[in-house]
Design a protein around this motif. Sequence first.
Motif, PDB file in Angstrom:
ATOM      1  N   LEU A 188      42.756  46.124  41.096  1.00  0.00           N
ATOM      2  CA  LEU A 188      42.505  45.944  39.631  1.00  0.00           C
ATOM      3  C   LEU A 188      43.747  46.370  38.834  1.00  0.00           C
ATOM      4  N   LEU A 209      40.612  50.742  32.975  1.00  0.00           N
ATOM      5  CA  LEU A 209      39.629  50.660  33.917  1.00  0.00           C
ATOM      6  C   LEU A 209      38.095  51.469  33.725  1.00  0.00           C
ATOM      7  N   THR A 268      31.715  50.607  36.710  1.00  0.00           N
ATOM      8  CA  THR A 268      31.793  49.191  37.022  1.00  0.00           C
ATOM      9  C   THR A 268      32.876  49.169  38.210  1.00  0.00           C
ATOM     10  N   VAL A 269      33.917  49.599  38.250  1.00  0.00           N
ATOM     11  CA  VAL A 269      34.694  49.652  39.370  1.00  0.00           C
ATOM     12  C   VAL A 269      34.114  50.137  40.701  1.00  0.00           C
ATOM     13  N   HIS A 273      39.922  49.124  45.613  1.00  0.00           N
ATOM     14  CA  HIS A 273      39.529  48.010  44.670  1.00  0.00           C
ATOM     15  C   HIS A 273      40.332  48.486  43.274  1.00  0.00           C
ATOM     16  N   LEU A 274      40.542  49.888  43.253  1.00  0.00           N
ATOM     17  CA  LEU A 274      41.263  50.444  42.081  1.00  0.00           C
ATOM     18  C   LEU A 274      42.850  49.832  41.990  1.00  0.00           C
ATOM     19  N   GLU A 323      31.564  47.667  41.942  1.00  0.00           N
ATOM     20  CA  GLU A 323      31.838  46.542  42.559  1.00  0.00           C
ATOM     21  C   GLU A 323      32.427  46.963  43.782  1.00  0.00           C
ATOM     22  N   ASN A 377      35.313  45.622  34.553  1.00  0.00           N
ATOM     23  CA  ASN A 377      36.150  46.342  35.286  1.00  0.00           C
ATOM     24  C   ASN A 377      37.456  46.817  34.682  1.00  0.00           C
ATOM     25  N   VAL A 378      38.164  45.635  34.196  1.00  0.00           N
ATOM     26  CA  VAL A 378      39.351  45.800  33.870  1.00  0.00           C
ATOM     27  C   VAL A 378      39.852  45.379  32.496  1.00  0.00           C
TER      28      VAL A 378
END
Length: 165
Positions: free
Chosen positions: A122, A99, A103-104, A118-119, A107, A74-75
């Motif tokens: 992360l 990122l 994947t992000v 979520h962004l 998730e 993700n990151v």
Amino acid sequence: MSDSVETASVAIAVVCDRWIGVCPDAPAIAARAGEAALADAAPSERFIADVTLTDDAEQRRLNRTYRGKDMPTNVLSFPQGALETTDPDAPMLLGDVVLAFETVSREAVEQQKSLADHLSHLVVHGVLHLLGFDHENARDAAEMEMRETKILAGLGVPDPYRGIM
């Protein structure tokens, strides 16, 4: 405007257009989250962080090249290294946070969170890594999670760890 916001700067690069297609405000969300992390964790420092919004293919390449893990994640955070400058008034580049879109976004769906929230989480997480925070042991993980939760609350983002075991 507070001094802490003036001292923090986050540059955003969008390499994967799907970020914009799904979340048109992704660059502004990422910048705001990065600036909030810098302002909270290093309020008197003049730091710059770069955030790149890319895809799984590029993230996999970076993860394989720099971490020996042949898979997207993700990151990723890439600290710049020495934080020294010859000009004490010049801002210092902390490093890069990258990122991966697929994947992000996957998730976010799995965790029943908005992509924007979520962004934000992360980016905060990645910037804190640039500042030297980690989660290699339980004590450090608890400290980092508490700081993330506090920063995100200031952005109106719910606790990302609520309900996670």
